[in-house]
Scaffold this motif. Sequence first.
Motif, PDB file in Angstrom:
ATOM      1  N   GLY A 148       0.819  -1.210   0.000  1.00 39.84           N
ATOM      2  CA  GLY A 148       0.000   0.000   0.000  1.00 39.84           C
ATOM      3  C   GLY A 148       0.851   1.257   0.000  1.00 39.84           C
ATOM      4  O   GLY A 148       0.566   2.231  -0.723  1.00 39.84           O
ATOM      5  N   THR A 149       1.940   1.235   0.808  1.00 39.39           N
ATOM      6  CA  THR A 149       2.839   2.389   0.847  1.00 39.39           C
ATOM      7  C   THR A 149       3.486   2.619  -0.518  1.00 39.39           C
ATOM      8  O   THR A 149       3.578   3.761  -1.007  1.00 39.39           O
ATOM      9  N   GLU A 151       2.360   1.641  -3.405  1.00 34.69           N
ATOM     10  CA  GLU A 151       1.347   2.078  -4.364  1.00 34.69           C
ATOM     11  C   GLU A 151       1.062   3.569  -4.209  1.00 34.69           C
ATOM     12  O   GLU A 151       0.893   4.289  -5.209  1.00 34.69           O
ATOM     13  N   ASP A 152       0.998   4.050  -2.940  1.00 33.89           N
ATOM     14  CA  ASP A 152       0.796   5.497  -2.723  1.00 33.89           C
ATOM     15  C   ASP A 152       1.953   6.304  -3.283  1.00 33.89           C
ATOM     16  O   ASP A 152       1.750   7.346  -3.937  1.00 33.89           O
ATOM     17  N   GLN A 156       1.826   9.070  -6.266  1.00 35.71           N
ATOM     18  CA  GLN A 156       2.326  10.434  -6.134  1.00 35.71           C
ATOM     19  C   GLN A 156       3.371  10.738  -7.217  1.00 35.71           C
ATOM     20  O   GLN A 156       3.372  11.832  -7.809  1.00 35.71           O
TER      21      GLN A 156
END
Length: 221
Positions: A148-149, A151-152, A156
Amino acid sequence: MKNSDEWVRQPMVDKAADEVIAARGCTPAEVTPYQVARHLGCEPNGALYAKVRDWRRRRQDEMGLATIDMPAGAEGDFRAMLEQLTTQAVDHFVRTVRMVGGDLDRTAAMRIADAERRRVEAESETAEVLDLCQKAETDLAAATVRIGTLEDALAQAQRREDVLRGRLDQREADAAGHDTTAGPEKIVAAEAAEPSHSDGVDTDTPVQHAMPFHAADGASE
Protein backbone atom coordinates in the motif's frame (compact mmCIF):
# COMPACT_ATOMS: atom_id res chain seq x y z
CA MET A 1 -35.84 -128.12 -4.61
CA LYS A 2 -39.42 -128.15 -3.31
CA ASN A 3 -41.89 -125.30 -3.70
CA SER A 4 -42.08 -123.44 -0.38
CA ASP A 5 -45.80 -122.83 -0.73
CA GLU A 6 -46.50 -126.58 -0.33
CA TRP A 7 -45.04 -127.21 3.12
CA VAL A 8 -43.13 -124.21 4.56
CA ARG A 9 -44.97 -122.55 7.42
CA GLN A 10 -44.08 -119.47 9.50
CA PRO A 11 -42.72 -121.43 12.48
CA MET A 12 -40.37 -123.31 10.15
CA VAL A 13 -39.18 -120.01 8.66
CA ASP A 14 -38.63 -118.54 12.14
CA LYS A 15 -36.60 -121.60 13.22
CA ALA A 16 -34.55 -121.62 10.01
CA ALA A 17 -33.80 -117.88 10.29
CA ASP A 18 -32.73 -118.25 13.92
CA GLU A 19 -30.42 -121.10 12.94
CA VAL A 20 -28.90 -118.93 10.18
CA ILE A 21 -28.17 -116.22 12.79
CA ALA A 22 -26.57 -118.76 15.09
CA ALA A 23 -24.48 -120.22 12.29
CA ARG A 24 -23.32 -116.94 10.79
CA GLY A 25 -23.23 -114.81 13.94
CA CYS A 26 -25.07 -111.98 12.22
CA THR A 27 -28.03 -109.74 13.02
CA PRO A 28 -31.64 -110.25 11.85
CA ALA A 29 -31.22 -107.41 9.35
CA GLU A 30 -28.39 -109.36 7.64
CA VAL A 31 -30.44 -112.55 7.11
CA THR A 32 -31.81 -112.83 3.56
CA PRO A 33 -34.75 -114.92 2.25
CA TYR A 34 -32.31 -116.73 -0.06
CA GLN A 35 -30.27 -117.93 2.95
CA VAL A 36 -33.44 -119.16 4.72
CA ALA A 37 -34.59 -120.95 1.53
CA ARG A 38 -31.25 -122.76 1.17
CA HIS A 39 -31.38 -123.75 4.84
CA LEU A 40 -34.89 -125.19 4.31
CA GLY A 41 -34.03 -126.72 0.93
CA CYS A 42 -36.78 -124.94 -1.01
CA GLU A 43 -37.23 -122.35 -3.73
CA PRO A 44 -37.43 -118.70 -2.59
CA ASN A 45 -40.63 -116.99 -3.64
CA GLY A 46 -42.87 -114.11 -2.62
CA ALA A 47 -44.48 -116.02 0.21
CA LEU A 48 -41.12 -116.95 1.70
CA TYR A 49 -39.93 -113.34 1.40
CA ALA A 50 -43.04 -112.19 3.32
CA LYS A 51 -42.45 -114.76 6.08
CA VAL A 52 -38.76 -113.72 6.41
CA ARG A 53 -39.71 -110.01 6.62
CA ASP A 54 -42.27 -110.85 9.33
CA TRP A 55 -39.64 -112.78 11.29
CA ARG A 56 -37.13 -109.95 10.91
CA ARG A 57 -39.64 -107.38 12.21
CA ARG A 58 -40.51 -109.49 15.27
CA ARG A 59 -36.89 -110.20 16.13
CA GLN A 60 -35.97 -106.49 15.83
CA ASP A 61 -38.87 -105.54 18.09
CA GLU A 62 -37.70 -108.13 20.64
CA MET A 63 -34.17 -106.76 20.51
CA GLY A 64 -35.47 -103.23 21.07
CA LEU A 65 -37.43 -104.30 24.18
CA ALA A 66 -34.58 -106.29 25.70
CA THR A 67 -32.93 -104.82 28.80
CA ILE A 68 -29.23 -104.85 29.56
CA ASP A 69 -28.05 -105.60 33.06
CA MET A 70 -25.35 -103.12 34.12
CA PRO A 71 -22.59 -104.11 36.55
CA ALA A 72 -22.83 -102.72 40.05
CA GLY A 73 -21.09 -99.36 40.33
CA ALA A 74 -20.83 -98.87 36.56
CA GLU A 75 -23.21 -95.95 36.62
CA GLY A 76 -21.34 -94.25 39.45
CA ASP A 77 -18.01 -94.76 37.69
CA PHE A 78 -19.41 -93.38 34.50
CA ARG A 79 -20.80 -90.34 36.31
CA ALA A 80 -17.49 -89.72 38.07
CA MET A 81 -15.62 -90.01 34.79
CA LEU A 82 -18.11 -87.68 33.13
CA GLU A 83 -17.72 -85.14 35.95
CA GLN A 84 -13.93 -85.36 35.71
CA LEU A 85 -14.04 -84.87 31.96
CA THR A 86 -16.45 -81.98 32.44
CA THR A 87 -14.17 -80.37 35.03
CA GLN A 88 -11.12 -80.77 32.80
CA ALA A 89 -13.02 -79.41 29.81
CA VAL A 90 -14.21 -76.41 31.85
CA ASP A 91 -10.69 -75.76 33.17
CA HIS A 92 -9.28 -75.96 29.66
CA PHE A 93 -12.00 -73.62 28.41
CA VAL A 94 -11.31 -71.12 31.20
CA ARG A 95 -7.54 -71.18 30.51
CA THR A 96 -8.15 -70.70 26.82
CA VAL A 97 -10.51 -67.80 27.45
CA ARG A 98 -8.00 -66.19 29.82
CA MET A 99 -5.17 -66.59 27.31
CA VAL A 100 -7.29 -65.12 24.56
CA GLY A 101 -8.43 -62.34 26.88
CA GLY A 102 -4.81 -61.58 27.81
CA ASP A 103 -3.84 -61.44 24.15
CA LEU A 104 -6.76 -59.14 23.45
CA ASP A 105 -5.80 -56.91 26.38
CA ARG A 106 -2.19 -56.67 25.20
CA THR A 107 -3.31 -55.98 21.65
CA ALA A 108 -5.73 -53.33 22.86
CA ALA A 109 -3.05 -51.72 25.04
CA MET A 110 -0.61 -51.63 22.11
CA ARG A 111 -3.25 -50.09 19.90
CA ILE A 112 -4.12 -47.50 22.53
CA ALA A 113 -0.44 -46.60 23.00
CA ASP A 114 0.05 -46.31 19.25
CA ALA A 115 -3.05 -44.17 18.92
CA GLU A 116 -1.87 -41.93 21.77
CA ARG A 117 1.57 -41.55 20.15
CA ARG A 118 0.01 -40.68 16.81
CA ARG A 119 -2.31 -38.20 18.55
CA VAL A 120 0.65 -36.44 20.20
CA GLU A 121 2.52 -36.34 16.88
CA ALA A 122 -0.55 -34.96 15.14
CA GLU A 123 -1.02 -32.28 17.81
CA SER A 124 2.66 -31.29 17.52
CA GLU A 125 2.43 -31.10 13.75
CA THR A 126 -0.80 -29.11 14.06
CA ALA A 127 0.88 -26.62 16.41
CA GLU A 128 3.77 -26.21 13.97
CA VAL A 129 1.37 -25.67 11.11
CA LEU A 130 -0.55 -23.09 13.15
CA ASP A 131 2.68 -21.25 13.96
CA LEU A 132 3.62 -21.23 10.29
CA CYS A 133 0.13 -20.00 9.38
CA GLN A 134 0.32 -17.19 11.95
CA LYS A 135 3.79 -16.18 10.74
CA ALA A 136 2.55 -16.27 7.17
CA GLU A 137 -0.44 -14.11 8.10
CA THR A 138 1.85 -11.62 9.87
CA ASP A 139 4.23 -11.50 6.89
CA LEU A 140 1.26 -11.11 4.56
CA ALA A 141 -0.12 -8.22 6.60
CA ALA A 142 3.28 -6.49 6.62
CA ALA A 143 3.65 -7.08 2.89
CA THR A 144 0.15 -5.69 2.32
CA VAL A 145 1.05 -2.53 4.25
CA ARG A 146 4.31 -2.21 2.32
CA ILE A 147 2.50 -2.71 -0.95
CA GLY A 148 0.00 0.00 0.00
CA THR A 149 2.84 2.39 0.85
CA LEU A 150 4.60 1.68 -2.44
CA GLU A 151 1.35 2.08 -4.36
CA ASP A 152 0.80 5.50 -2.72
CA ALA A 153 4.36 6.55 -3.52
CA LEU A 154 3.96 5.35 -7.10
CA ALA A 155 0.70 7.26 -7.46
CA GLN A 156 2.33 10.43 -6.13
CA ALA A 157 5.28 9.98 -8.49
CA GLN A 158 2.91 9.46 -11.41
CA ARG A 159 1.03 12.65 -10.46
CA ARG A 160 4.29 14.63 -10.27
CA GLU A 161 5.36 13.16 -13.57
CA ASP A 162 2.04 14.15 -15.11
CA VAL A 163 2.39 17.71 -13.78
CA LEU A 164 5.96 18.05 -15.05
CA ARG A 165 5.04 16.53 -18.37
CA GLY A 166 2.16 19.00 -18.64
CA ARG A 167 4.43 21.94 -17.90
CA LEU A 168 6.98 20.69 -20.43
CA ASP A 169 4.31 20.29 -23.04
CA GLN A 170 3.04 23.83 -22.28
CA ARG A 171 6.53 25.31 -22.60
CA GLU A 172 7.10 23.51 -25.86
CA ALA A 173 3.77 24.80 -27.12
CA ASP A 174 4.55 28.35 -26.02
CA ALA A 175 7.99 28.20 -27.64
CA ALA A 176 6.53 26.91 -30.87
CA GLY A 177 3.88 29.67 -30.87
CA HIS A 178 6.48 32.37 -30.16
CA ASP A 179 8.69 31.26 -33.07
CA THR A 180 5.82 31.30 -35.60
CA THR A 181 4.41 34.77 -34.66
CA ALA A 182 7.69 36.77 -34.63
CA GLY A 183 8.50 38.59 -37.95
CA PRO A 184 11.96 39.20 -39.47
CA GLU A 185 12.23 42.82 -38.14
CA LYS A 186 11.43 41.78 -34.61
CA ILE A 187 13.99 39.06 -34.83
CA VAL A 188 16.62 41.60 -36.08
CA ALA A 189 15.68 44.11 -33.41
CA ALA A 190 15.94 41.43 -30.81
CA GLU A 191 19.35 40.46 -32.05
CA ALA A 192 20.47 44.12 -32.06
CA ALA A 193 19.22 44.62 -28.54
CA GLU A 194 21.22 41.69 -27.30
CA PRO A 195 24.79 42.69 -26.39
CA SER A 196 27.49 41.29 -28.61
CA HIS A 197 30.04 38.96 -27.30
CA SER A 198 32.86 41.47 -27.85
CA ASP A 199 31.09 44.20 -25.85
CA GLY A 200 30.55 42.01 -22.93
CA VAL A 201 32.29 42.46 -19.71
CA ASP A 202 34.76 39.82 -18.73
CA THR A 203 34.10 39.17 -15.16
CA ASP A 204 37.50 37.57 -14.75
CA THR A 205 39.43 40.81 -15.76
CA PRO A 206 39.93 43.47 -13.04
CA VAL A 207 38.10 46.75 -13.65
CA GLN A 208 40.36 49.77 -14.18
CA HIS A 209 38.82 53.09 -13.10
CA ALA A 210 39.94 56.39 -14.88
CA MET A 211 41.77 58.66 -12.46
CA PRO A 212 41.91 62.53 -13.09
CA PHE A 213 45.37 63.90 -13.92
CA HIS A 214 46.62 66.75 -11.72
CA ALA A 215 49.87 68.67 -12.40
CA ALA A 216 52.52 68.15 -9.84
CA ASP A 217 53.29 70.81 -7.38
CA GLY A 218 55.85 73.31 -8.80
CA ALA A 219 55.47 72.09 -12.31
CA SER A 220 54.74 74.55 -15.08
CA GLU A 221 51.29 74.53 -16.55
